[in-house]
Write a protein that holds these residues in place. Structure first.
Motif, PDB file in Angstrom:
ATOM      1  N   LYS A   1      48.905  -2.091  57.980  1.00 22.51           N
ATOM      2  CA  LYS A   1      47.674  -2.514  58.454  1.00 22.51           C
ATOM      3  C   LYS A   1      46.830  -1.674  59.448  1.00 22.51           C
ATOM      4  O   LYS A   1      47.186  -0.744  60.143  1.00 22.51           O
ATOM      5  CB  LYS A   1      48.030  -3.902  59.380  1.00 22.51           C
ATOM      6  CG  LYS A   1      48.812  -4.831  58.656  1.00 22.51           C
ATOM      7  CD  LYS A   1      49.129  -5.709  59.612  1.00 22.51           C
ATOM      8  CE  LYS A   1      50.020  -6.858  58.705  1.00 22.51           C
ATOM      9  NZ  LYS A   1      50.319  -8.208  59.717  1.00 22.51           N
ATOM     10  N   LYS A   2      45.544  -1.894  59.164  1.00 19.17           N
ATOM     11  CA  LYS A   2      44.472  -1.146  60.095  1.00 19.17           C
ATOM     12  C   LYS A   2      44.651  -1.492  61.310  1.00 19.17           C
ATOM     13  O   LYS A   2      44.529  -2.588  61.788  1.00 19.17           O
ATOM     14  CB  LYS A   2      43.153  -1.365  59.491  1.00 19.17           C
ATOM     15  CG  LYS A   2      42.579  -0.624  58.020  1.00 19.17           C
ATOM     16  CD  LYS A   2      42.542   0.875  58.162  1.00 19.17           C
ATOM     17  CE  LYS A   2      41.862   1.313  57.193  1.00 19.17           C
ATOM     18  NZ  LYS A   2      41.515   2.795  57.110  1.00 19.17           N
ATOM     19  N   ARG A   3      44.530  -0.591  62.353  1.00 11.87           N
ATOM     20  CA  ARG A   3      44.714  -0.936  63.749  1.00 11.87           C
ATOM     21  C   ARG A   3      43.182  -1.274  64.209  1.00 11.87           C
ATOM     22  O   ARG A   3      42.412  -0.687  63.821  1.00 11.87           O
ATOM     23  CB  ARG A   3      44.918   0.344  64.562  1.00 11.87           C
ATOM     24  CG  ARG A   3      46.459   0.595  64.318  1.00 11.87           C
ATOM     25  CD  ARG A   3      47.015   1.738  65.201  1.00 11.87           C
ATOM     26  NE  ARG A   3      48.196   2.095  64.990  1.00 11.87           N
ATOM     27  CZ  ARG A   3      49.213   2.326  66.023  1.00 11.87           C
ATOM     28  NH1 ARG A   3      48.760   2.278  67.083  1.00 11.87           N
ATOM     29  NH2 ARG A   3      50.652   2.584  65.413  1.00 11.87           N
ATOM     30  N   GLN A   4      43.235  -2.360  64.993  1.00  9.18           N
ATOM     31  CA  GLN A   4      41.953  -2.648  65.286  1.00  9.18           C
ATOM     32  C   GLN A   4      41.489  -1.936  66.631  1.00  9.18           C
ATOM     33  O   GLN A   4      42.060  -1.824  67.664  1.00  9.18           O
ATOM     34  CB  GLN A   4      41.987  -4.308  65.828  1.00  9.18           C
ATOM     35  CG  GLN A   4      40.493  -4.822  66.201  1.00  9.18           C
ATOM     36  CD  GLN A   4      40.435  -6.293  66.722  1.00  9.18           C
ATOM     37  OE1 GLN A   4      41.587  -6.822  66.773  1.00  9.18           O
ATOM     38  NE2 GLN A   4      39.340  -6.903  66.832  1.00  9.18           N
TER      39      GLN A   4
ATOM     40  N   LEU B   1      39.034  -1.155  69.684  1.00  9.76           N
ATOM     41  CA  LEU B   1      38.192  -1.814  70.602  1.00  9.76           C
ATOM     42  C   LEU B   1      36.934  -1.287  70.873  1.00  9.76           C
ATOM     43  O   LEU B   1      36.793   0.080  71.002  1.00  9.76           O
ATOM     44  CB  LEU B   1      39.036  -1.912  72.111  1.00  9.76           C
ATOM     45  CG  LEU B   1      40.416  -2.966  71.905  1.00  9.76           C
ATOM     46  CD1 LEU B   1      41.207  -2.760  73.242  1.00  9.76           C
ATOM     47  CD2 LEU B   1      40.067  -4.211  71.417  1.00  9.76           C
TER      48      LEU B   1
ATOM     49  N   THR C   1      32.259   0.454  68.349  1.00 11.72           N
ATOM     50  CA  THR C   1      33.663   0.904  67.873  1.00 11.72           C
ATOM     51  C   THR C   1      33.413   2.162  67.474  1.00 11.72           C
ATOM     52  O   THR C   1      34.399   2.851  67.339  1.00 11.72           O
ATOM     53  CB  THR C   1      34.281  -0.003  66.840  1.00 11.72           C
ATOM     54  OG1 THR C   1      33.212  -0.204  65.769  1.00 11.72           O
ATOM     55  CG2 THR C   1      34.367  -1.313  67.328  1.00 11.72           C
TER      56      THR C   1
ATOM     57  N   ARG D   1      36.167   5.453  68.305  1.00 16.23           N
ATOM     58  CA  ARG D   1      36.641   6.223  67.298  1.00 16.23           C
ATOM     59  C   ARG D   1      36.356   7.642  67.411  1.00 16.23           C
ATOM     60  O   ARG D   1      37.053   8.660  67.291  1.00 16.23           O
ATOM     61  CB  ARG D   1      36.117   5.875  65.847  1.00 16.23           C
ATOM     62  CG  ARG D   1      37.016   5.937  64.943  1.00 16.23           C
ATOM     63  CD  ARG D   1      36.608   5.500  63.357  1.00 16.23           C
ATOM     64  NE  ARG D   1      36.657   3.788  63.423  1.00 16.23           N
ATOM     65  CZ  ARG D   1      35.673   3.079  63.056  1.00 16.23           C
ATOM     66  NH1 ARG D   1      34.672   3.678  62.630  1.00 16.23           N
ATOM     67  NH2 ARG D   1      35.983   1.934  63.527  1.00 16.23           N
TER      68      ARG D   1
ATOM     69  N   ASP E   1      35.145   4.961  55.243  1.00 15.13           N
ATOM     70  CA  ASP E   1      35.580   5.302  56.391  1.00 15.13           C
ATOM     71  C   ASP E   1      35.930   6.772  56.479  1.00 15.13           C
ATOM     72  O   ASP E   1      36.110   7.416  57.660  1.00 15.13           O
ATOM     73  CB  ASP E   1      37.000   4.539  56.602  1.00 15.13           C
ATOM     74  CG  ASP E   1      38.131   4.698  55.380  1.00 15.13           C
ATOM     75  OD1 ASP E   1      37.570   5.067  54.418  1.00 15.13           O
ATOM     76  OD2 ASP E   1      39.365   4.644  55.796  1.00 15.13           O
TER      77      ASP E   1
END
Length: 178
Positions: free
Chosen positions: A27-30, A32, A40, A44, A116
């Motif tokens: 799963k992609k981490r959310q 913050l 966001t 990143r 991405d």
């Protein structure tokens, strides 16, 4: 008739087992949003900038670099964050080359980049070429690289141009695409 039913159920069981054994994508981490701008992409970028888990230091470097950008371009109507975003867009590559072995030869095959990955490559290039600059503090080096990328200059912009040039030179091998 009985044998036919058994084979169908055996095939069904085999498919179920195979589907269970397939690797599941993580799963992609959310991520913050950052505390100052609430963006966001900033978080990143700071994560790429970070060394040894020192996120606060990275945030300080980034924010001071944006303050320097705003100080160096006082008559610009854009905010420092918008300048940074347009600098990232200027150095974002659209195509990259990947090595593909066909027969006994290795070809450089041009392929499009996922969105991405585009963003990640541009951020990493901006940080790498800022680190390569000599002298000053990291925030000053990052500020200089952001300004150069905003003006379509500098190492990160040259890297993007080189990637596009390589892809254009190897356009004949595009049919080897995966």
């Amino acid at each position: 008739m009985e044998l036919l039913k058994t084979n169908k159920s055996a095939t069904k069981d085999k498919n179920i087992i195979l589907n269970k054994m397939r690797k599941v994508k993580p799963k992609k981490r959310q991520i913050l949003p950052d505390p100052v701008y609430g963006d966001t992409r900033v978080t990143r970028f700071v994560n790429h900038l970070m060394y040894d888990g020192k996120k606060n230091v990275s945030f300080e470097i980034f924010y001071s670099a944006l303050d320097s950008v705003k100080a160096k371009l006082p008559n610009e109507e854009k905010s420092a964050l918008e300048i940074w975003k347009s600098a990232l867009e200027n150095i974002t590559p659209q195509i990259e080359v990947k090595s593909r072995r066909v027969g006994g030869a290795t070809f450089q095959v041009p392929t499009e980049i996922r969105p991405d990955r585009k963003e990640s490559i541009s951020m990493k290039n901006l940080i790498a070429y800022a680190r390569k600059r000599g002298g000053k503090s990291m925030s000053d080096k990052l500020c200089s690289e952001i300004l150069d990328a905003f003006n379509n200059q500098g190492g990160a912009f040259k890297r993007k141009e080189d990637m596009h040039r390589m892809a254009e030179a190897n356009r004949a091998f595009a049919y080897f695409r995966f």
